[in-house]
Design a protein around this motif. Structure first.
Motif, PDB file in Angstrom:
ATOM      1  N   GLU A  42      67.223 -21.594 -53.054  1.00 37.84           N
ATOM      2  CA  GLU A  42      65.770 -21.780 -53.130  1.00 37.84           C
ATOM      3  C   GLU A  42      65.080 -20.528 -53.658  1.00 37.84           C
ATOM      4  O   GLU A  42      64.187 -20.608 -54.493  1.00 37.84           O
ATOM      5  CB  GLU A  42      65.211 -22.151 -51.755  1.00 37.84           C
ATOM      6  CG  GLU A  42      65.555 -23.549 -51.327  1.00 37.84           C
ATOM      7  CD  GLU A  42      65.097 -23.863 -49.909  1.00 37.84           C
ATOM      8  OE1 GLU A  42      64.459 -23.003 -49.257  1.00 37.84           O
ATOM      9  OE2 GLU A  42      65.396 -24.977 -49.444  1.00 37.84           O
ATOM     10  N   ARG A  43      65.470 -19.363 -53.162  1.00 34.03           N
ATOM     11  CA  ARG A  43      64.812 -18.118 -53.551  1.00 34.03           C
ATOM     12  C   ARG A  43      65.005 -17.814 -55.031  1.00 34.03           C
ATOM     13  O   ARG A  43      64.105 -17.336 -55.704  1.00 34.03           O
ATOM     14  CB  ARG A  43      65.357 -16.971 -52.702  1.00 34.03           C
ATOM     15  CG  ARG A  43      64.701 -15.640 -52.955  1.00 34.03           C
ATOM     16  CD  ARG A  43      63.191 -15.644 -52.677  1.00 34.03           C
ATOM     17  NE  ARG A  43      62.880 -15.893 -51.312  1.00 34.03           N
ATOM     18  CZ  ARG A  43      62.560 -14.973 -50.425  1.00 34.03           C
ATOM     19  NH1 ARG A  43      62.486 -13.725 -50.780  1.00 34.03           N
ATOM     20  NH2 ARG A  43      62.293 -15.309 -49.190  1.00 34.03           N
ATOM     21  N   PHE A  44      66.196 -18.104 -55.550  1.00 31.41           N
ATOM     22  CA  PHE A  44      66.485 -17.809 -56.952  1.00 31.41           C
ATOM     23  C   PHE A  44      66.243 -19.012 -57.869  1.00 31.41           C
ATOM     24  O   PHE A  44      66.497 -18.933 -59.067  1.00 31.41           O
ATOM     25  CB  PHE A  44      67.926 -17.316 -57.100  1.00 31.41           C
ATOM     26  CG  PHE A  44      68.114 -15.888 -56.685  1.00 31.41           C
ATOM     27  CD1 PHE A  44      68.078 -14.862 -57.611  1.00 31.41           C
ATOM     28  CD2 PHE A  44      68.322 -15.557 -55.348  1.00 31.41           C
ATOM     29  CE1 PHE A  44      68.259 -13.546 -57.230  1.00 31.41           C
ATOM     30  CE2 PHE A  44      68.498 -14.245 -54.949  1.00 31.41           C
ATOM     31  CZ  PHE A  44      68.462 -13.238 -55.893  1.00 31.41           C
ATOM     32  N   ARG A  45      65.788 -20.117 -57.285  1.00 27.89           N
ATOM     33  CA  ARG A  45      65.501 -21.341 -58.034  1.00 27.89           C
ATOM     34  C   ARG A  45      66.707 -21.837 -58.824  1.00 27.89           C
ATOM     35  O   ARG A  45      66.631 -22.097 -60.034  1.00 27.89           O
ATOM     36  CB  ARG A  45      64.294 -21.148 -58.944  1.00 27.89           C
ATOM     37  CG  ARG A  45      63.025 -20.908 -58.175  1.00 27.89           C
ATOM     38  CD  ARG A  45      61.822 -20.869 -59.099  1.00 27.89           C
ATOM     39  NE  ARG A  45      60.620 -20.648 -58.318  1.00 27.89           N
ATOM     40  CZ  ARG A  45      59.817 -19.610 -58.506  1.00 27.89           C
ATOM     41  NH1 ARG A  45      60.059 -18.727 -59.440  1.00 27.89           N
ATOM     42  NH2 ARG A  45      58.742 -19.474 -57.757  1.00 27.89           N
ATOM     43  N   VAL A  46      67.826 -21.917 -58.122  1.00 26.28           N
ATOM     44  CA  VAL A  46      69.043 -22.489 -58.680  1.00 26.28           C
ATOM     45  C   VAL A  46      69.545 -23.527 -57.682  1.00 26.28           C
ATOM     46  O   VAL A  46      69.111 -23.553 -56.529  1.00 26.28           O
ATOM     47  CB  VAL A  46      70.130 -21.421 -58.937  1.00 26.28           C
ATOM     48  CG1 VAL A  46      69.654 -20.386 -59.944  1.00 26.28           C
ATOM     49  CG2 VAL A  46      70.570 -20.735 -57.656  1.00 26.28           C
ATOM     50  N   SER A  47      70.460 -24.359 -58.102  1.00 23.91           N
ATOM     51  CA  SER A  47      71.004 -25.365 -57.192  1.00 23.91           C
ATOM     52  C   SER A  47      72.186 -24.790 -56.415  1.00 23.91           C
ATOM     53  O   SER A  47      72.836 -23.828 -56.863  1.00 23.91           O
ATOM     54  CB  SER A  47      71.453 -26.600 -57.974  1.00 23.91           C
ATOM     55  OG  SER A  47      72.588 -26.288 -58.760  1.00 23.91           O
ATOM     56  N   VAL A  48      72.459 -25.385 -55.288  1.00 25.33           N
ATOM     57  CA  VAL A  48      73.632 -24.990 -54.507  1.00 25.33           C
ATOM     58  C   VAL A  48      74.889 -25.259 -55.335  1.00 25.33           C
ATOM     59  O   VAL A  48      75.829 -24.465 -55.329  1.00 25.33           O
ATOM     60  CB  VAL A  48      73.669 -25.728 -53.147  1.00 25.33           C
ATOM     61  CG1 VAL A  48      74.990 -25.486 -52.441  1.00 25.33           C
ATOM     62  CG2 VAL A  48      72.504 -25.286 -52.268  1.00 25.33           C
ATOM     63  N   ASP A  49      74.881 -26.361 -56.079  1.00 23.89           N
ATOM     64  CA  ASP A  49      76.025 -26.669 -56.937  1.00 23.89           C
ATOM     65  C   ASP A  49      76.259 -25.563 -57.964  1.00 23.89           C
ATOM     66  O   ASP A  49      77.403 -25.223 -58.269  1.00 23.89           O
ATOM     67  CB  ASP A  49      75.829 -28.006 -57.652  1.00 23.89           C
ATOM     68  CG  ASP A  49      75.934 -29.195 -56.718  1.00 23.89           C
ATOM     69  OD1 ASP A  49      76.541 -29.048 -55.624  1.00 23.89           O
ATOM     70  OD2 ASP A  49      75.430 -30.273 -57.062  1.00 23.89           O
ATOM     71  N   ALA A  50      75.188 -24.994 -58.492  1.00 24.80           N
ATOM     72  CA  ALA A  50      75.334 -23.899 -59.463  1.00 24.80           C
ATOM     73  C   ALA A  50      75.943 -22.670 -58.795  1.00 24.80           C
ATOM     74  O   ALA A  50      76.762 -21.976 -59.403  1.00 24.80           O
ATOM     75  CB  ALA A  50      73.985 -23.553 -60.079  1.00 24.80           C
ATOM     76  N   LEU A  51      75.554 -22.402 -57.547  1.00 22.01           N
ATOM     77  CA  LEU A  51      76.107 -21.246 -56.832  1.00 22.01           C
ATOM     78  C   LEU A  51      77.615 -21.384 -56.642  1.00 22.01           C
ATOM     79  O   LEU A  51      78.342 -20.392 -56.677  1.00 22.01           O
ATOM     80  CB  LEU A  51      75.444 -21.082 -55.465  1.00 22.01           C
ATOM     81  CG  LEU A  51      74.001 -20.618 -55.454  1.00 22.01           C
ATOM     82  CD1 LEU A  51      73.458 -20.638 -54.035  1.00 22.01           C
ATOM     83  CD2 LEU A  51      73.868 -19.239 -56.060  1.00 22.01           C
ATOM     84  N   ILE A  52      78.061 -22.587 -56.434  1.00 22.98           N
ATOM     85  CA  ILE A  52      79.475 -22.836 -56.174  1.00 22.98           C
ATOM     86  C   ILE A  52      80.262 -22.986 -57.478  1.00 22.98           C
ATOM     87  O   ILE A  52      81.468 -22.802 -57.497  1.00 22.98           O
ATOM     88  CB  ILE A  52      79.626 -24.079 -55.278  1.00 22.98           C
ATOM     89  CG1 ILE A  52      78.968 -23.800 -53.930  1.00 22.98           C
ATOM     90  CG2 ILE A  52      81.075 -24.456 -55.071  1.00 22.98           C
ATOM     91  CD1 ILE A  52      78.861 -24.998 -53.027  1.00 22.98           C
ATOM     92  N   SER A  53      79.576 -23.262 -58.561  1.00 21.61           N
ATOM     93  CA  SER A  53      80.230 -23.470 -59.857  1.00 21.61           C
ATOM     94  C   SER A  53      80.725 -22.151 -60.446  1.00 21.61           C
ATOM     95  O   SER A  53      80.331 -21.075 -60.004  1.00 21.61           O
ATOM     96  CB  SER A  53      79.247 -24.134 -60.826  1.00 21.61           C
ATOM     97  OG  SER A  53      78.331 -23.182 -61.325  1.00 21.61           O
ATOM     98  N   PRO A  54      81.543 -22.230 -61.487  1.00 20.99           N
ATOM     99  CA  PRO A  54      82.034 -21.005 -62.129  1.00 20.99           C
ATOM    100  C   PRO A  54      81.066 -20.384 -63.145  1.00 20.99           C
ATOM    101  O   PRO A  54      81.414 -19.429 -63.816  1.00 20.99           O
ATOM    102  CB  PRO A  54      83.319 -21.468 -62.827  1.00 20.99           C
ATOM    103  CG  PRO A  54      83.114 -22.910 -63.081  1.00 20.99           C
ATOM    104  CD  PRO A  54      82.257 -23.409 -61.954  1.00 20.99           C
ATOM    105  N   THR A  55      79.851 -20.891 -63.229  1.00 21.63           N
ATOM    106  CA  THR A  55      78.908 -20.388 -64.231  1.00 21.63           C
ATOM    107  C   THR A  55      78.672 -18.890 -64.086  1.00 21.63           C
ATOM    108  O   THR A  55      78.717 -18.346 -62.983  1.00 21.63           O
ATOM    109  CB  THR A  55      77.566 -21.140 -64.169  1.00 21.63           C
ATOM    110  OG1 THR A  55      76.757 -20.711 -65.266  1.00 21.63           O
ATOM    111  CG2 THR A  55      76.819 -20.860 -62.884  1.00 21.63           C
ATOM    112  N   ARG A  56      78.409 -18.257 -65.220  1.00 23.21           N
ATOM    113  CA  ARG A  56      78.137 -16.820 -65.219  1.00 23.21           C
ATOM    114  C   ARG A  56      76.720 -16.518 -65.692  1.00 23.21           C
ATOM    115  O   ARG A  56      76.437 -15.408 -66.130  1.00 23.21           O
ATOM    116  CB  ARG A  56      79.158 -16.105 -66.103  1.00 23.21           C
ATOM    117  CG  ARG A  56      80.544 -16.166 -65.515  1.00 23.21           C
ATOM    118  CD  ARG A  56      81.514 -15.382 -66.331  1.00 23.21           C
ATOM    119  NE  ARG A  56      82.830 -15.433 -65.711  1.00 23.21           N
ATOM    120  CZ  ARG A  56      83.904 -14.931 -66.260  1.00 23.21           C
ATOM    121  NH1 ARG A  56      83.847 -14.351 -67.432  1.00 23.21           N
ATOM    122  NH2 ARG A  56      85.048 -15.013 -65.642  1.00 23.21           N
ATOM    123  N   VAL A  57      75.835 -17.478 -65.552  1.00 23.10           N
ATOM    124  CA  VAL A  57      74.430 -17.253 -65.877  1.00 23.10           C
ATOM    125  C   VAL A  57      73.901 -16.191 -64.920  1.00 23.10           C
ATOM    126  O   VAL A  57      74.125 -16.268 -63.701  1.00 23.10           O
ATOM    127  CB  VAL A  57      73.626 -18.574 -65.748  1.00 23.10           C
ATOM    128  CG1 VAL A  57      72.146 -18.332 -65.919  1.00 23.10           C
ATOM    129  CG2 VAL A  57      74.146 -19.597 -66.736  1.00 23.10           C
TER     130      VAL A  57
END
Length: 108
Positions: A14-29
Motif C-alpha cells: 500500500e505504501r509503495f503503491r504496488v501489488s502484493v503479487d508484484a512484491l512476491i514476483s521476480p520483477t526488478r522494477v
C-alpha cells in the motif's frame, strides 16, 4: 504465512503503491525492489530469520534478505523520505505486535 508477514506485505504494498503479487514476483522494477527490501528489513527487525524474511517475499535464499538489509540501510541513509517511511511502518508493526495504538503508542 503469519499475521506479521501478511501485515508487512500489505502495508508495504500500500505504501509503495504496488501489488502484493508484484512484491512476491521476480520483477526488478525499482519501486517494487525498494518496497521488497523495506519489507524484508521490517520482518528481520521484528525477529524473523533472514531465511524466513526472504521466504515471505517468495525468495529461497537467505542471502537475498541479507542483500536487502544492506541495501535498505544505504537507502535509508541517503533518502529522508524512504527513512521516514521505514520509521512509520516499523511503528505500525510494533503497534500490531505489542497491541498498542499505532498513533500514540498507548496500550489498548
Amino acid at each position: 504465512m503469519t499475521d506479521v508477514e501478511s501485515w508487512v506485505l500489505t502495508a508495504v504494498a500500500e505504501r509503495f503503491r504496488v501489488s502484493v503479487d508484484a512484491l512476491i514476483s521476480p520483477t526488478r522494477v525499482a519501486r517494487v525492489v525498494h518496497a521488497r527490501h523495506l519489507g524484508m528489513w521490517l520482518l528481520y527487525d521484528s525477529g524473523h530469520s533472514l531465511r524466513d524474511a526472504a521466504a515471505a517475499f517468495g525468495r529461497t535464499n537467505h542471502a537475498t534478505a541479507y542483500h536487502a538489509l544492506r541495501t535498505h540501510r544505504q537507502r535509508a541513509e541517503t533518502s529522508n523520505e524512504y527513512a521516514e517511511t521505514a520509521v512509520q511502518l516499523r511503528a505500525g508493526l510494533r503497534a500490531l505486535t505489542s497491541n498498542a495504538c499505532p498513533t500514540c503508542g498507548r496500550p489498548r
